[in-house]
Design a protein around this motif. Structure first.
Motif, PDB file in Angstrom:
ATOM      1  N   GLY A  30      25.279 -21.556 -54.475  1.00  0.00           N
ATOM      2  CA  GLY A  30      24.992 -21.436 -55.899  1.00  0.00           C
ATOM      3  C   GLY A  30      23.509 -21.431 -56.175  1.00  0.00           C
ATOM      4  N   THR A  31      22.776 -22.354 -55.547  1.00  0.00           N
ATOM      5  CA  THR A  31      21.328 -22.470 -55.717  1.00  0.00           C
ATOM      6  C   THR A  31      20.673 -22.346 -54.353  1.00  0.00           C
ATOM      7  OG1 THR A  31      21.540 -23.885 -57.669  1.00  0.00           O
ATOM      8  CG2 THR A  31      19.452 -23.959 -56.486  1.00  0.00           C
ATOM      9  N   VAL A  32      19.653 -21.495 -54.257  1.00  0.00           N
ATOM     10  CA  VAL A  32      19.007 -21.239 -52.968  1.00  0.00           C
ATOM     11  C   VAL A  32      17.499 -21.141 -53.146  1.00  0.00           C
ATOM     12  CG1 VAL A  32      20.994 -19.965 -52.059  1.00  0.00           C
ATOM     13  CG2 VAL A  32      19.158 -18.721 -53.216  1.00  0.00           C
ATOM     14  N   ASP A  33      16.794 -21.329 -52.042  1.00  0.00           N
ATOM     15  CA  ASP A  33      15.384 -20.953 -51.973  1.00  0.00           C
ATOM     16  C   ASP A  33      15.369 -19.475 -51.617  1.00  0.00           C
ATOM     17  OD1 ASP A  33      12.743 -20.453 -51.412  1.00  0.00           O
ATOM     18  OD2 ASP A  33      12.549 -21.962 -49.834  1.00  0.00           O
ATOM     19  N   ILE A  34      15.227 -18.642 -52.635  1.00  0.00           N
ATOM     20  CA  ILE A  34      15.378 -17.195 -52.424  1.00  0.00           C
ATOM     21  C   ILE A  34      14.308 -16.662 -51.485  1.00  0.00           C
ATOM     22  CG2 ILE A  34      13.963 -16.476 -54.402  1.00  0.00           C
ATOM     23  CD1 ILE A  34      17.303 -14.899 -53.253  1.00  0.00           C
ATOM     24  N   GLY A  35      13.124 -17.275 -51.497  1.00  0.00           N
ATOM     25  CA  GLY A  35      12.065 -16.838 -50.584  1.00  0.00           C
ATOM     26  C   GLY A  35      12.431 -17.057 -49.140  1.00  0.00           C
ATOM     27  N   CYS A  36      13.073 -18.200 -48.843  1.00  0.00           N
ATOM     28  CA  CYS A  36      13.502 -18.498 -47.480  1.00  0.00           C
ATOM     29  C   CYS A  36      14.530 -17.487 -47.004  1.00  0.00           C
ATOM     30  CB  CYS A  36      14.054 -19.912 -47.417  1.00  0.00           C
ATOM     31  SG  CYS A  36      14.688 -20.400 -45.798  1.00  0.00           S
ATOM     32  N   TRP A  37      15.496 -17.157 -47.857  1.00  0.00           N
ATOM     33  CA  TRP A  37      16.520 -16.184 -47.475  1.00  0.00           C
ATOM     34  C   TRP A  37      15.942 -14.775 -47.342  1.00  0.00           C
ATOM     35  CZ3 TRP A  37      21.405 -16.812 -45.762  1.00  0.00           C
ATOM     36  CH2 TRP A  37      21.949 -18.101 -45.845  1.00  0.00           C
ATOM     37  N   LEU A  38      14.954 -14.457 -48.148  1.00  0.00           N
ATOM     38  CA  LEU A  38      14.301 -13.153 -48.000  1.00  0.00           C
ATOM     39  C   LEU A  38      13.514 -13.086 -46.693  1.00  0.00           C
ATOM     40  CD1 LEU A  38      13.154 -12.580 -51.683  1.00  0.00           C
ATOM     41  CD2 LEU A  38      14.737 -11.121 -50.395  1.00  0.00           C
ATOM     42  N   VAL A  73       6.884  -6.287 -36.521  1.00  0.00           N
ATOM     43  CA  VAL A  73       7.638  -7.449 -37.007  1.00  0.00           C
ATOM     44  C   VAL A  73       6.759  -8.296 -37.920  1.00  0.00           C
ATOM     45  CG1 VAL A  73       8.861  -9.540 -36.330  1.00  0.00           C
ATOM     46  CG2 VAL A  73       9.101  -7.461 -34.959  1.00  0.00           C
ATOM     47  N   ILE A  74       5.514  -8.520 -37.511  1.00  0.00           N
ATOM     48  CA  ILE A  74       4.599  -9.338 -38.312  1.00  0.00           C
ATOM     49  C   ILE A  74       4.263  -8.624 -39.616  1.00  0.00           C
ATOM     50  CG2 ILE A  74       2.279 -10.326 -38.395  1.00  0.00           C
ATOM     51  CD1 ILE A  74       2.429 -10.651 -35.361  1.00  0.00           C
ATOM     52  N   ALA A  75       3.897  -7.337 -39.509  1.00  0.00           N
ATOM     53  CA  ALA A  75       3.391  -6.612 -40.668  1.00  0.00           C
ATOM     54  C   ALA A  75       4.461  -6.341 -41.713  1.00  0.00           C
ATOM     55  CB  ALA A  75       2.771  -5.289 -40.209  1.00  0.00           C
ATOM     56  N   ALA A  76       5.722  -6.241 -41.309  1.00  0.00           N
ATOM     57  CA  ALA A  76       6.761  -5.819 -42.249  1.00  0.00           C
ATOM     58  C   ALA A  76       7.768  -6.905 -42.573  1.00  0.00           C
ATOM     59  CB  ALA A  76       7.487  -4.595 -41.689  1.00  0.00           C
ATOM     60  N   SER A  77       7.545  -8.129 -42.118  1.00  0.00           N
ATOM     61  CA  SER A  77       8.487  -9.207 -42.432  1.00  0.00           C
ATOM     62  C   SER A  77       7.919 -10.104 -43.522  1.00  0.00           C
ATOM     63  CB  SER A  77       8.815 -10.002 -41.169  1.00  0.00           C
ATOM     64  OG  SER A  77       7.633 -10.429 -40.516  1.00  0.00           O
ATOM     65  N   ASP A  78       6.912 -10.900 -43.193  1.00  0.00           N
ATOM     66  CA  ASP A  78       6.327 -11.801 -44.191  1.00  0.00           C
ATOM     67  C   ASP A  78       5.801 -11.052 -45.405  1.00  0.00           C
ATOM     68  OD1 ASP A  78       6.717 -14.432 -43.473  1.00  0.00           O
ATOM     69  OD2 ASP A  78       5.038 -14.480 -42.091  1.00  0.00           O
ATOM     70  N   THR A  79       5.159  -9.911 -45.199  1.00  0.00           N
ATOM     71  CA  THR A  79       4.572  -9.177 -46.310  1.00  0.00           C
ATOM     72  C   THR A  79       5.641  -8.691 -47.291  1.00  0.00           C
ATOM     73  OG1 THR A  79       4.588  -7.197 -44.909  1.00  0.00           O
ATOM     74  CG2 THR A  79       2.536  -8.442 -45.022  1.00  0.00           C
ATOM     75  N   THR A  80       6.713  -8.107 -46.747  1.00  0.00           N
ATOM     76  CA  THR A  80       7.785  -7.607 -47.611  1.00  0.00           C
ATOM     77  C   THR A  80       8.520  -8.752 -48.292  1.00  0.00           C
ATOM     78  OG1 THR A  80       8.057  -5.702 -46.138  1.00  0.00           O
ATOM     79  CG2 THR A  80       9.834  -6.154 -47.690  1.00  0.00           C
ATOM     80  N   ALA A  81       8.796  -9.822 -47.548  1.00  0.00           N
ATOM     81  CA  ALA A  81       9.480 -10.975 -48.134  1.00  0.00           C
ATOM     82  C   ALA A  81       8.642 -11.588 -49.252  1.00  0.00           C
ATOM     83  CB  ALA A  81       9.776 -12.011 -47.057  1.00  0.00           C
ATOM     84  N   TYR A  82       7.343 -11.664 -49.064  1.00  0.00           N
ATOM     85  CA  TYR A  82       6.470 -12.219 -50.101  1.00  0.00           C
ATOM     86  C   TYR A  82       6.480 -11.340 -51.348  1.00  0.00           C
ATOM     87  CZ  TYR A  82       2.183 -13.225 -52.655  1.00  0.00           C
ATOM     88  OH  TYR A  82       1.263 -13.497 -53.648  1.00  0.00           O
ATOM     89  N   THR A  83       6.414 -10.025 -51.157  1.00  0.00           N
ATOM     90  CA  THR A  83       6.424  -9.121 -52.308  1.00  0.00           C
ATOM     91  C   THR A  83       7.746  -9.222 -53.066  1.00  0.00           C
ATOM     92  OG1 THR A  83       4.936  -7.593 -51.150  1.00  0.00           O
ATOM     93  CG2 THR A  83       6.141  -6.730 -53.043  1.00  0.00           C
ATOM     94  N   LEU A  84       8.855  -9.274 -52.352  1.00  0.00           N
ATOM     95  CA  LEU A  84      10.158  -9.411 -53.009  1.00  0.00           C
ATOM     96  C   LEU A  84      10.263 -10.750 -53.742  1.00  0.00           C
ATOM     97  CD1 LEU A  84      12.414  -7.952 -50.171  1.00  0.00           C
ATOM     98  CD2 LEU A  84      12.128  -6.972 -52.466  1.00  0.00           C
ATOM     99  N   THR A  85       9.789 -11.816 -53.115  1.00  0.00           N
ATOM    100  CA  THR A  85       9.812 -13.125 -53.759  1.00  0.00           C
ATOM    101  C   THR A  85       8.955 -13.121 -55.020  1.00  0.00           C
ATOM    102  OG1 THR A  85      10.062 -14.157 -51.580  1.00  0.00           O
ATOM    103  CG2 THR A  85       9.447 -15.594 -53.392  1.00  0.00           C
TER     104      THR A  85
END
Length: 580
Positions: free
Chosen positions: A250-258, A374-386
């Motif tokens: 029901g409630t999540v840390d959406i950034g962690c899941w992204l 993996v580095i360039a397209a994981s944290d960066t994309t997750a941060y932008t989505l968050t």
């Protein structure tokens, strides 16, 4: 030149500087007993001060590539000088300590006075006195993760050109930035050359010149429209799994899941799988922590790149780098063993399994480049989505409008990952662009560029940059510059629409993926991924900040670690009757 030879050279220069003849130097070099003995501290002090000044002159003219040799010389020169002068040395005595204090004080004072003086080549550029004197101030700001915000304040105070280090200029003038980053601009700075250890091959991030051009050709092939067709089903598969797992909570840390979503996507796209974070509901192998620890150390060392080599000799630091490299190598070995699994993943292109390149990369080289993906397209994309979710939840009218647009374009039962549908989502496109403008994933645009010491100075946008000047592009400051964007700090997706009525909107000042030959090779892939994930989320859930969560505080958790780290973003998800 050996350490002993360089010490002798510096000593000779110091004596010459105060009038000792070359013939006397030759005699003294073979017969130190000719020097006066029993000298008073005042006489020794004069010579030691001269030694400090000459060290400054020497290393200013012959810039060291590593701190190791200068450190060794600074340690041995004072006692060598005492021996040369025939002064008695007691390692625990006051004479020895006194000599060191005078030597280091004269050297430090000489360096600082020169850097803040009108005689320094960058004296014409404004900036805080402490930044002109030492890079340690920027290191301190980087340690806190707020350097990009500090530089933004400096640009507000001093204008588009700010001296942020003894030999570094931060720039927000987009005309100059364009000249610096595009073809024929400035080369990558020393950070790119020194951040890696000697036994680790350069990835596309560190490569220069023809090596970079060859690597970029491979990356362009791996991310062209035909190759993208092979990658798109992986985005859809993982995003569908992502939505399914979120429905269990029901409630999540959406950034962690992204984070878990983007790592799984890039594991699939690059190595044919291997992470399975969504399935486990956690980062079981600590991939994200390893990457962020590696980037944090690299970001700090980037402030003082000359210290990278000696720091790498520290057992703990060297071990961390080697373990990180080994992790990438293990993934590469596993992928090479398993094969392409019926499709052309990123490894297929980077490892040149089609034998299209004249020289096939080694496993180690291919692993280094692949893990960059993996580095360039994981944290960066997750941060932008968050960040996009935070901005939309903080602006309810924008949230409602983007959800209505998605519902109108993608009917129930339609594929939310259909790229043709995404082209009709103009307001969502504006939301993504506005997120990239306000919260760029690389706030400082990565490392610096440099006018090399061996090259003549450069005129850029009418300003002269002498040899040795490091130039940093302040992306965060450019994106929030009122000269380029009306209401620069406000989230206004409509500024990107064709009928926008905003007075100032300069697309050339929008550089979230950088510019020129070293721009982000995967930007089209990232945009495709962000459209698909956001469409799936908005079709599947109603979202709001979790009860008790202070959404206004979330931006204060953002820290720059080369990319961006951030705190938890707690949201409550309510499933909608719009199944994907």
């Amino acid at each position: 030149m050996t350490g002993g030879g360089l010490t002798a050279c510096i000593i000779r220069e110091s004596m010459s500087a105060v009038g000792v003849r070359q013939s006397h130097l030759c005699l003294l070099s073979v017969c130190p007993s000719l020097l006066p003995t029993g000298m008073h501290l005042e006489s020794i002090s004069l010579w030691v001060v001269v030694l400090g000044l000459v060290n400054h002159l020497y290393f200013n003219r012959h810039e060291p590539q590593s701190a190791i040799l200068p450190f060794v010389l600074l340690v041995i020169e004072p006692p060598v000088f005492l021996v040369v002068f025939g002064a008695p040395i007691s390692w625990s005595g006051s004479r020895f300590l006194y000599t060191y204090v005078i030597f280091l004080s004269s050297l430090s004072l000489s360096i600082v006075l020169y850097r803040i003086s009108p005689f320094h080549p960058l004296a014409q550029y404004p900036g805080p006195l402490i930044s002109k004197a030492t890079r340690l101030w920027d290191l301190w700001k980087a340690y806190g993760g707020r350097k990009y915000l500090y530089h933004s304040r400096l640009h507000e105070m001093y204008g588009p050109y700010v001296r942020t280090g003894p030999n570094e200029i931060s720039i927000t003038d987009i005309d100059a930035v364009t000249q610096i980053l595009r073809h024929g601009g400035l080369n990558k700075g020393r950070y790119y050359e020194r951040v890696r250890q000697n036994d680790i091959p350069p990835s596309i991030i560190h490569a220069l010149g023809e090596v970079h051009t060859a690597k970029r050709r491979v990356w362009n092939r791996a991310l062209n429209p035909t190759a993208m067709h092979d990658h798109e089903p992986l985005i859809a598969k993982r995003a569908t799994q992502f939505v399914s797992r979120l429905k269990e909570h029901g409630t999540v840390d959406i950034g962690c899941w992204l984070d878990m979503l983007t790592f799984d996507i890039m594991g699939d796209v690059t190595f044919g799988g291997g992470f399975e974070m969504l399935r486990e509901g956690r980062d079981a192998n600590g991939v994200g922590e390893r990457i962020r620890a590696f980037l944090t150390v690299g970001n700090l060392l980037a402030q003082i790149p000359w210290i990278m080599k000696p720091v790498g000799l520290i057992p703990g630091v060297g071990q961390a780098v080697n373990e990180f490299d080994k992790f990438a190598q293990d993934l590469a070995v596993q992928r090479a063993k398993n094969g392409a699994a019926g499709r052309k993943d990123l490894w297929y292109y980077i490892a040149d399994e089609a034998d299209l390149e004249q020289e096939k990369p080694t496993l180690q080289i291919a692993a280094a480049d692949s893990f960059v993906a993996v580095i360039a397209a994981s944290d960066t994309t997750a941060y932008t989505l968050t960040s996009a979710i935070w901005l939309l939840l903080s602006n309810p009218a924008c949230y409602q409008r983007v959800q209505q647009e998605i519902d109108s374009v993608i009917a129930n039962g339609d594929d939310p990952f259909d790229a043709n549908k995404h082209r009709e989502l103009h307001y969502l496109s504006g939301c993504i662009n506005e997120t990239l403008r306000l919260h760029p994933a690389l706030p400082s645009n990565g490392g610096t560029r440099q006018v090399r010491l061996e090259q003549p100075g450069r005129f850029i946008s009418g300003r002269y940059f002498p040899p040795g000047t490091n130039v940093s592009v302040a992306t965060h400051s450019i994106h929030r510059n009122p000269d380029y964007f009306s209401h620069p700090s406000r989230f206004l997706p409509e500024r990107w629409l064709a009928d926008s009525k905003l007075e100032k909107h300069e697309p050339s000042a929008f550089i979230p993926f950088s510019l020129g030959p070293a721009n982000c090779a995967g930007q089209k892939f990232a945009m495709r991924e962000m459209f698909g994930v956001l469409c799936a989320l908005f079709k599947s859930f109603e979202m709001k900040f979790a009860d008790g969560f202070d959404g206004e505080e979330w931006p204060r958790s953002i820290k720059e670690i080369f990319v961006v780290a951030r705190g938890s973003l707690m949201v409550t998800l309510t499933p909608r009757n719009h199944a994907i």
